[in-house]
Write a protein that holds these residues in place. Structure first.
Motif, PDB file in Angstrom:
ATOM      1  N   GLY A  89      51.700   3.900 182.393  1.00 24.91           N
ATOM      2  CA  GLY A  89      51.428   5.232 181.553  1.00 24.91           C
ATOM      3  C   GLY A  89      50.037   5.610 181.585  1.00 24.91           C
ATOM      4  N   ARG A  98      64.787   5.552 183.765  1.00 23.80           N
ATOM      5  CA  ARG A  98      64.632   3.919 183.452  1.00 23.80           C
ATOM      6  C   ARG A  98      65.816   3.636 184.397  1.00 23.80           C
ATOM      7  N   ILE A 100      56.449   4.248 189.036  1.00 26.65           N
ATOM      8  CA  ILE A 100      56.011   5.607 188.396  1.00 26.65           C
ATOM      9  C   ILE A 100      54.752   5.820 187.702  1.00 26.65           C
ATOM     10  N   ASN A 111      58.610   3.260 177.350  1.00 21.83           N
ATOM     11  CA  ASN A 111      58.754   3.386 178.857  1.00 21.83           C
ATOM     12  C   ASN A 111      58.097   2.612 179.904  1.00 21.83           C
ATOM     13  N   CYS A 112      56.779   2.264 179.429  1.00 23.54           N
ATOM     14  CA  CYS A 112      55.672   1.835 180.247  1.00 23.54           C
ATOM     15  C   CYS A 112      55.340   0.284 180.240  1.00 23.54           C
ATOM     16  N   GLN A 134      57.829  -0.540 188.549  1.00 21.43           N
ATOM     17  CA  GLN A 134      57.120  -0.431 187.120  1.00 21.43           C
ATOM     18  C   GLN A 134      56.605   0.961 186.779  1.00 21.43           C
ATOM     19  N   THR A 135      56.275   1.127 185.562  1.00 22.95           N
ATOM     20  CA  THR A 135      55.718   2.323 185.235  1.00 22.95           C
ATOM     21  C   THR A 135      54.484   2.081 184.521  1.00 22.95           C
ATOM     22  N   GLN A 171      64.950   4.283 188.171  1.00 23.04           N
ATOM     23  CA  GLN A 171      63.882   3.243 188.604  1.00 23.04           C
ATOM     24  C   GLN A 171      64.404   1.827 188.868  1.00 23.04           C
ATOM     25  N   VAL A 212      49.777   1.276 190.398  1.00 23.65           N
ATOM     26  CA  VAL A 212      51.274   1.284 190.141  1.00 23.65           C
ATOM     27  C   VAL A 212      51.950   0.417 190.919  1.00 23.65           C
ATOM     28  N   MET A 224      53.208   7.849 184.583  1.00 20.48           N
ATOM     29  CA  MET A 224      53.706   8.791 183.847  1.00 20.48           C
ATOM     30  C   MET A 224      52.574   9.114 183.068  1.00 20.48           C
TER      31      MET A 224
END
Lengths: 341, 330
Positions: free
Chosen positions: A43, A205, A215, A228-229, A40-41, A208, A36, A217
């Motif tokens: 997923g 978002r 994140i 979102n990712c 950033q995210t 973040q 991670v 997720m």
């Protein structure tokens, strides 16, 4: 926005979390590597039982018996959390690592007004005791930051007086109160209506980009991943089968399972009332996993080698890894099935 | 098109709870004046968020719960008010499949006995029953060798197939599918949706498909009714619902659906007001609606604003053109 994105803030290395049941050992997470990055995210997608939630719980060191982390490292800014004492670990939770769950109904204590967990969170990780009035003011500020209207009055409300969306906003406020480096969000919107889901994710978002939180997720919803990712890991039967940027996962998936998942989702931009391409069969029994690739019984591309050897997670492109010997090109229609389901 | 089910002014109010001080909270208007028709052989989708009354509507039609008022006709015959005995033939024509494949099957009965129960009204011999159970298991794609197993031995998707086999045992004409795939994983969900499409083609079933996921409903339905707080706010062909939605709530719902394409930016929903707040006089969507005016304090009726396209909005024809760029790229 993110500082340098070269160093992951959270790195999971070769994680193995097994469950020692009366029937045998279930390798729920079986050699998983994830990264991670700040701001950033990532997923983590997969179906029930693939090990995505256990991965999240392992990162928090919240796995309950009969589950146990049997191998691997969880590095938070380079420090291995698995080497910490329970007391040291409890200081990391909340302060450096936050978590939100699917059920905003059950994660708040119904006996206390909602300012209570918030004040506890802002006071928990301070050396000096914070005056109550200051903690309350901070709680109200946090409520406002997650878009709760009339935060002064709402702070004294009880969980049952609030809708599911409101409660999830409060959980987010609690989780982000200490500006953790990493937030683990396990199906954060699954219990919510779709219009509320859109608002919660837009809030996440925004927060973040303000805080630079990384994140992780966990979700089963590919639409949410796309929106979102930044990067995606697809899990199947305890293993990561594909890992890549969100663009590569959706446009150039190279693992037959990822490809099957993408085809199976009904979409507004596809013709209606047509049969959906399906993945035949079902996930293998975790107590009797096949030798070789765990997806072999449902795979259209299965070869003899897949039945004998487990394919390693290997680079198929820049920053794109897949655990498949065949690595077929993606087509919109499903291939003819030849595996024995 | 021939009507199978005609619903007129259907209302279900659940009584309010009395508080400690002897006051009674106002009744919950779960279903508040629905009028719609289900035509033979079609799938009508019923979509809405929690509390919209979509599940209550399904349960009212097969009289699992009794309506407060209104009418429901099956091929012209009024169902509400029929006695248990008079209702019996209609119970065979209408069947329901529920969301929870775990809670809706008796755990103490084998699969063949679960299906056999449904066969009872058909007065078959034992031999005929066995043949029919085998046929039904094959129809829904279960192994006939699994007939003596118990529900807990099956996965969620397989249990949903058992529930469908049981519903089909009485040879129904009309199937209500209430969130039939919401509890299932993506790959299993696709298998069950395909099964329902295939059964409809083979058996000529008429289906009322109730779900919260508009993408799933759109995939399954010929026409869609969008519900909000006990009312139908829009009803049209499924293509028209997502290409040319004529009610602000439908537009809010469509914008909120995440699309699995990373090139598409999530739309800005910050202007969409939050949770469903209590409704006052007038339009049910008034408190959340970006287009609301004083006129909206008068409740808008569900009117046919284009051929076959109904909307309950005073401004249905004046709304700005809807264009979802998310559906045209990529």
């Amino acid at each position: 926005m993110p500082q340098s994105v070269t160093e992951p803030v959270l790195q999971i290395k070769n994680l193995r979390t097994h469950f020692f049941t009366d029937q045998g050992v279930v390798p729920a997470v079986d050699g998983v590597d994830l990264e991670v990055y700040p701001g950033q995210t990532l997923g983590v997608v997969g179906e029930s039982g693939c090990g995505k939630s256990v991965t999240g719980m392992s990162a928090m060191r919240l796995v309950a018996p009969p589950g146990r982390i049997v191998d691997g490292e969880i590095l938070l800014r380079g420090e291995n959390l698995l080497k910490l004492s329970e007391v040291e670990m409890s200081h990391r939770r909340g302060k450096d690592l936050g978590m939100i769950f699917q059920e905003p109904m059950t994660s708040l204590d119904p006996l206390y007004p909602i300012c209570d967990p918030l004040m506890e969170a802002v006071q928990a990780h301070r050396k000096e005791k914070m005056p109550k009035a200051d903690a309350m003011a901070e709680a109200v500020r946090l409520l406002a930051s997650v878009g709760i209207p009339d935060p002064e009055r709402r702070a004294r409300s009880y969980p049952h007086e609030m809708s599911g969306g409101m409660r999830q906003r409060i959980m987010i406020a609690v989780a982000l109160s200490c500006r953790p480096a990493v937030l683990i969000a396990d199906e954060p919107t699954t219990a919510l209506d779709v219009t509320v889901q859109a608002q919660i994710l837009s809030l996440l978002r925004d927060l973040q980009s303000e805080t630079g939180t990384g994140i992780l997720m966990i979700t089963h919803n590919l639409g949410l991943v796309a929106e979102n990712c930044h990067t995606v890991a697809v899990m199947y039967a305890g293993k990561v089968v594909e890992k890549a940027s969100v663009q590569d996962i959706f446009k150039r998936p190279r693992h037959p399972y990822t490809q099957g998942l993408l085809r199976a989702v009904p979409r507004l931009d596809h013709p209606a009332k047509q049969p959906l391409p399906t993945i035949p069969g079902m996930v293998p029994n975790p107590l009797r996993l096949p030798v070789g690739c765990r997806f072999q019984t449902r795979c259209a591309f299965v070869t003899d080698r897949c039945r004998q050897e487990q394919p390693p997670l290997e680079a198929v492109g820049t920053g794109h890894l897949a655990a498949c010997f065949v690595q077929p090109e993606y087509t919109a229609s499903a291939p003819a099935h030849k595996g024995g389901a | 098109m021939e009507a199978l089910i005609e619903i007129t002014d259907l209302v279900k109010h659940f009584p309010g709870r009395s508080t400690l001080l002897g006051k009674t909270s106002p009744p919950v208007k779960a279903v508040d004046g629905l009028t719609f028709t289900v035509y033979k052989g079609e799938t009508l989708g019923l979509v809405g968020e929690s509390g919209s009354g979509k599940s209550t509507t399904g349960r009212l039609i097969i009289r699992l719960i009794e309506p407060t008022s209104g009418s429901c006709k099956y091929e012209g015959k009024e169902l509400f008010g029929l006695s248990r005995a008079e209702m019996l033939p209609y119970r065979q024509k209408m069947q329901i499949v529920f969301q929870d494949p775990y809670g809706s099957l008796n755990p103490r009965m084998t699969v063949s006995n679960i299906i056999r129960e449904g066969l009872e009204p058909r007065k078959l011999t034992e031999q005929e029953q066995e043949t029919e159970i085998t046929r039904l298991l094959e129809v829904v794609g279960l192994r006939t060798s699994h007939r003596n197993r118990y529900p807990h031995e099956f996965s969620g998707g397989q249990r949903q197939r058992i529930g469908i086999a049981r519903a089909l045992a009485v040879n129904p004409e009309f199937l209500i599918a209430d969130e039939p795939v919401s509890a299932l994983d993506v790959s299993i969900q696709a298998q069950v949706l395909n099964l329902l499409l295939e059964l409809q083609q083979k058996l000529g079933l008429t289906i009322l498909f109730i779900a919260h996921d508009l993408a799933v409903v759109r995939h399954m339905s010929d026409r869609i009714a969008v519900m909000y707080l006990g009312k139908i706010v829009e009803l049209a062909d499924s293509e028209a619902i997502y290409l040319d939605p004529l009610h602000p709530y439908t537009r809010t719902l469509l914008r909120a659906i995440p699309i699995p394409n990373p090139d598409i930016r999530p739309p800005d929903t910050s202007a969409d007001p939050g949770a469903q707040s209590g409704r006052g006089e007038g339009c049910v969507f008034r408190n959340r609606c970006p287009h609301s005016t004083d006129k909206c304090s008068i409740e808008p009726p569900l009117l046919e604003v284009k051929p076959g396209h109904f909307s309950a909005c005073h401004y249905a024809v004046e709304l700005p053109d809807y264009h979802d760029e998310r559906l045209t790229t990529g």
